[in-house]
Design a protein around this motif. Sequence first.
Motif, PDB file in Angstrom:
ATOM      1  N   LYS A  37       0.720  -1.152  -0.025  1.00  0.00           N
ATOM      2  CA  LYS A  37       0.095   0.067   0.011  1.00  0.00           C
ATOM      3  C   LYS A  37       0.925   1.209  -0.054  1.00  0.00           C
ATOM      4  N   GLU A  40       2.534   1.554  -3.252  1.00  0.00           N
ATOM      5  CA  GLU A  40       1.345   2.464  -4.276  1.00  0.00           C
ATOM      6  C   GLU A  40       1.137   3.914  -4.100  1.00  0.00           C
ATOM      7  N   GLU A  41       1.258   4.284  -2.724  1.00  0.00           N
ATOM      8  CA  GLU A  41       0.914   5.594  -2.390  1.00  0.00           C
ATOM      9  C   GLU A  41       2.214   6.470  -2.897  1.00  0.00           C
ATOM     10  N   ASP A  42       3.352   5.853  -2.881  1.00  0.00           N
ATOM     11  CA  ASP A  42       4.861   6.452  -3.269  1.00  0.00           C
ATOM     12  C   ASP A  42       4.663   6.709  -4.775  1.00  0.00           C
ATOM     13  N   GLY A  44       2.036   6.567  -6.792  1.00  0.00           N
ATOM     14  CA  GLY A  44       0.766   7.332  -7.195  1.00  0.00           C
ATOM     15  C   GLY A  44       0.025   6.533  -8.292  1.00  0.00           C
TER      16      GLY A  44
END
Length: 317
Positions: A37, A40-42, A44
């Motif tokens: 997760k 994915e945030e890193d 984008g």
Amino acid sequence: MDFRTLQYFTVVAQELNFTRAAEKLNMSQPPLSNQIKGLEEDLGVQLFIRGKRHLQLTEAGSLLLHRSNQMLALADKTRSDLAHMENGLSGTISLGMVEGRAPYIASRWIAGFSKEFPMVRYQMWNGSSDDVLEHLARGLSDLAVIAYPFDNEHLDSIVIGKEPWIAIIPKNHPLAVREGTTVKLSELADYPLISPRRNSRIEAIRKWFEGIGKEPNIVCEMSNYLDAVALSEQNVGISIFPQTTYTPNPHVVSKVITDPAKIVEYLLVWPRDQRPSVLVQEFISYVRDFMEEDKMHSERFQTKEREFEIPEDAEIL
């Protein structure tokens, strides 16, 4: 994004299941899910489509899997090279090469180089010239053996061999049963042909035939020499390929193409804008001396291999 997270992602992408991936990584599932997760945030982007029982890679996830495999392989190679720098001339040489005659040539270098430097290890990789060059450009190979043509603006090279273009003909074909070890190019224009898949090579073959006012009937394109031989065995067509290491085959007959004859030139290449490691520089020097002294045909490296004679008027194709 670091190498550890990429390793986590790669295992999850292979297993497509967090539970199995966590077991394989010897960790619990919640931290692994949090790592993915966070990745994915890193980045984008969404890497997985999460179902109730399994995962599915998104298009972005598929791209990252391809790139992460390359990055992890390069990281492992770098660690290995650095680990051996303290122990004199040792480490691993990664060598990409085209199929066919290239492994036959490279095996002689390795046999001789290993006598001088027994601590050196080797990684070998086969593919078409285009595939091998891409591998080299991405830093996954130190050196490459390819067939001409190549980008001499960005690559340094050593010519390491030449061989004639031959026709691989089904044994019962009219051109096969006829006496002689050669066949005229014009005689091949009337039959289905199998050629190398490389775009530049296909274009060169078409120009070869244009020079005699003919158009080749290419019914199949292959990157693998052995696959081309298999197709000729089954009478799919006559294969037009450079001569490779001789393998006796009762189902086909090989003849040198003449009128006009052509040759292929093999080269050892490496990136011009990157300084090779000390180990790779030493290997390049060994190959250069090896070729200048013509050790390829010395008694030590002689085999019972059948070699075709190259016609004197043959030009590079």
